[in-house]
Write an enzyme that holds these catalytic residues in place. Structure first.
Site, PDB file in Angstrom:
ATOM      1  N   ALA A 206       0.842  -1.190   0.000  1.00 49.83           N
ATOM      2  CA  ALA A 206       0.000   0.000   0.000  1.00 49.83           C
ATOM      3  C   ALA A 206       0.877   1.239   0.000  1.00 49.83           C
ATOM      4  CB  ALA A 206      -0.876   0.022   1.239  1.00 49.83           C
ATOM      5  N   ASP A 266      -5.810   8.964 -10.722  1.00 46.04           N
ATOM      6  CA  ASP A 266      -6.138   7.583 -11.029  1.00 46.04           C
ATOM      7  C   ASP A 266      -7.179   7.609 -12.136  1.00 46.04           C
ATOM      8  OD1 ASP A 266      -5.558   4.997 -10.543  1.00 46.04           O
ATOM      9  OD2 ASP A 266      -6.509   4.873  -8.581  1.00 46.04           O
TER      10      ASP A 266
END
Lengths: 512, 512
Positions: A206, A266
């Protein structure tokens, strides 16, 4: 020759950007002007290999003397010649593919060869962070046509190695993220591998979320495995849960992600290209993509989910990948724990068929595993979910997980839950009508997750649950006082829970 | 407290980006994860000032030990506490104004307060290079509305100091660039100052062009002057030619330029904001903007020139600046020399009223000086050009230039022309029908200009000139063999001159 300097390795890791160090009193070059140029090219005297690097000016001869040219770890390794070699530097010409980036900034559509050139230059560290950022923002803003997404995906695959497992059916699953908890891979992988399908799960750590699959698995076992080890475990156990960073899979994607994540960009095109490039490079032939949809998830409404699904399908088909998309409930975190230790606890509870295990995580994992099992031609359509549950309740999934943990190398000193603990109370009586995924993730990260695996958030209430003022909504766990303070302060400003009248319950799809 | 480290100053100049150095075995933090986060915030133990920095991981205790946190020169100065002070680091929250950058990436229009916040964060080095690049590309791609250009200009002015000369008429000129040579400022400044108008000329060093006004003036005199010196020279001589970097004028612009230039991005909105912010901060009240138009200039056609002119006028008016735009001939370089030493030679020839002086540079300088002189209420409209020529031919301009050079500090060891010399020949008989500004600039830069002031290109032929095969078009000068080789190779691939039939002459606007 006044412009020759002696190469020095400077023990600084500059993370996906080559840096060269030149002393301010360097007798060969006026460092100040070079620095403003942003990039120089360095090659051994008389020619040979060449690296591009941004320039830092040094005033301390302990780092670089006026007769030396220092290179950061990355750049030194890339140049590949011995320390002390005479080298020359010159103003760098921009990488050839940068013209294509300019065309993208102007809103043009790029072709296959242009993406190939960009990915190759990026994988070789020829782009500065400035240039990578320009490429990413230009793509995000102008958008990528479908054929461009395919070209970018193919280019990223071509930039690195490609694993071949030598079998016709290699399955994988991937979630696009955005929902805290949701650690289904730790449950799905052993179920599917126990059935015998090959499921070599490589995943990332992560960075902007409180935990990745690799961070969570690391609480239980070693995850940084050599390709040789991966091959051996896959053969014996049919599955593993490893960190993907040791194999050189789609390295251009790694470099781009290092820039995308700090920008929190994103865009759909880049997301599809990034995910599919990694999966194809990892040798997957069949892939289930999980797209959670919810008001605080990455995808907020059905229309966007549909667009993304079609894009995944189209690019997957063109790559010869068997790809299926599942739209799932992203209206709240999945499971109770958010953070590596807490998420590992949840997953193990499910595998142990513990009645206390989070029901939503169990159910979602069984549905995903069922879809994967149905990729086996021997499993009848519609029977996957039942078969998955049999494998789970029989204990075969747990046994497989234990075998995988042993094969990877059990973590003999597993991290423990952070000792600093604070319960966040409900401000009023009522029913939980909304949980903000982003705010819960933010609080868990401020508490220290994933760097501190024992940090995170343990959720006590879900959508539709009744609550009384003062009762705990969740607990924050941390190890360090500063982190603990930040996370508490953030939860104090906004706990991430909305509490409404009981009659709101039905309208919010809660009460599952 | 395990998370306290001792502050160390690391003698590395990281040029407009704060960098923090953490040892890989740092006992307080897992450096690897932090590095992937891109940015950390550092503050003295217990609170106080705070800086944001990107993180590099160090393996050499000579740079930073596991008990220390190193900061690059910029970051150390900005934090402003002593070496050895206990400091803490935390995951950085992104600068507040980054949300506005995301809105710009989505194509939205930003307001005044948003630009103020962005410029303030940038001026304080709170943006990483990645984030600055995202802002610049988003602005270039989505474009800036006129009110946004004004807001950005005002925000950049507000980010730094503002000079006040205490007079109602402070004149300046600025060329948007893109045409090699064209060093009119060295001629215009002494003419206008000799007349008595206050002309405090601050200018930049070249970065992507072969020479800037500051680089060229530096061949003759010192240009890095303290604000106190500038004030004294302006009082005595009414003008100077200094480098603008010593005063803190529109620092947000300096930081952005450091990212824009390597990207070669120069969108109209950012160009106008950058130029006008610097001029207003430098205390100018009256400004002539020179926009060269030509097939290989920055502005290629009249329509774009008109758009840019209107934008300059509108923003200038809103800022209370008296601004006039001149569209000039940008179809070829102005003057003969390209590179600091050669351009200084041309300018001095004009000032000396040498019959060999380049006629085009002389004429353009007189026209510009004339327009500036007419800003004096005492000069009749239309008489400026004649007055400028009188000041030049009488020797008063030369005398003023000598006085300015003495006042700034004459360069007692002026650089000389590079000894390596190569003449580029015409490939065929004919007439020069086109000269490519960009290619000539590229060749001069490869030869070493402006870092090596004696490097450059000396042009022998202009548009419309007849030429025979084998006759020299221009000479390349360099000091270092590697540069010389690069420049010759580039000229061999494309000399930047087109030679056509003599009857093409009239059609190409040549023969002036």
């Amino acid at each position: 020759m006044p412009e020759t300097l002696l190469l020095r390795r400077v023990a600084i890791d500059t993370y996906h950007e080559n840096v060269a160090y030149l002393h301010r009193d360097c007798r060969a070059y006026r460092s100040e002007g070079f620095q403003a140029l942003n990039k120089v090219e360095i090659h051994p005297e008389g020619g040979g290999p060449l690296v591009l690097a941004v320039l830092n000016v040094v005033d301390d001869p302990a780092i670089t003397t006026p007769d030396e040219l220092g290179l950061s770890e990355q750049a030194f390794a890339q140049l590949g010649v011995a320390a002390g070699t005479p080298v020359q530097i010159a103003q760098a010409r921009p990488p050839g593919s940068l013209e294509a980036v300019h065309r993208k900034i102007q809103g043009k559509r790029l072709g296959r060869e242009e993406y190939q050139a960009i990915a190759a230059d990026i994988a070789c560290n020829r782009y500065s962070k400035i240039e990578m950022s320009a490429f990413i923002v230009a793509c995000a803003q102008a958008g990528l046509e479908r054929d461009e997404v395919l070209s970018l995906t193919e280019a990223m695959i071509a930039s690195g190695e490609r694993l071949d497992w030598g079998e016709p059916l290699v399955v994988d699953k991937h979630c696009i993220g955005g929902v805290p908890g949701n650690r289904t891979s730790l449950i799905v992988t052993p179920i599917v591998a126990a059935h015998g399908l090959l499921f070599p799960k490589t995943s990332s750590r992560a960075i902007t979320s409180p935990a990745g699959t690799a961070d969570t698995m690391e609480c239980l076992a070693r995850v940084a495995l050599e390709p040789r080890e991966l091959r051996e475990i896959a053969r014996r156990e049919r599955g593993f849960l490893a960190w993907g960073g040791t194999a050189r899979l789609a390295p251009a994607d790694d470099v781009l992600i290092a820039v995308e994540r700090p920008l929190s960009l994103d865009s759909p095109g880049q997301m599809v290209a990034s995910i599919l490039a990694k999966k194809v490079a990892a040798g997957s032939t069949h892939l289930i993509v999980d797209i959670p949809v919810g008001p605080s998830a990455k995808i907020r409404e059905g229309r966007d989910a549909l667009y993304l699904r079609k894009l995944f399908e189209l690019v997957g088909d063109c790559l010869g990948l068997h790809l299926e998309v599942m739209l799932t409930d992203g209206s709240q975190p999945v499971g109770r724990g958010v953070g590596p230790v807490l998420e590992a606890r949840d997953a193990m509870q499910v595998l142990q068929d513990d009645p206390q295990a989070p029901a939503d995580l169990r159910e979602k994992s069984l549905v995903l595993a069922g879809r994967l099992l149905e990729l086996d031609p021997g499993v009848r359509g519609g029977q996957g979910r039942t078969l998955a549950e049999e494998i789970l309740t029989s204990g075969r999934a747990l046994a497989k997980m234990e075998a995988i943990i042993e094969a990877q190398g059990r973590n003999r000193e597993p991290p423990t839950l952070g000792a600093l603990r604070h319960e966040v109370p409900a401000a009023s009586d009522g029913v939980i009508t909304a949980i903000d995924n982003r705010q819960i993730a933010r609080i868990a990260r401020l508490a220290g997750a994933p760097l501190d695996p024992g940090a995170g958030v343990d959720l006590y209430r879900r959508l539709g649950d009744p609550v009384r003022a003062g009762e705990a909504l969740y607990a924050i766990h941390a190890q360090f006082p500063a982190d603990f303070h930040f996370a508490r302060a953030q939860a104090g400003r906004d706990p991430g829970y909305r509490i409404g009248e009981p009659n709101h319950r039905a309208r919010n799809g809660a009460g599952e």
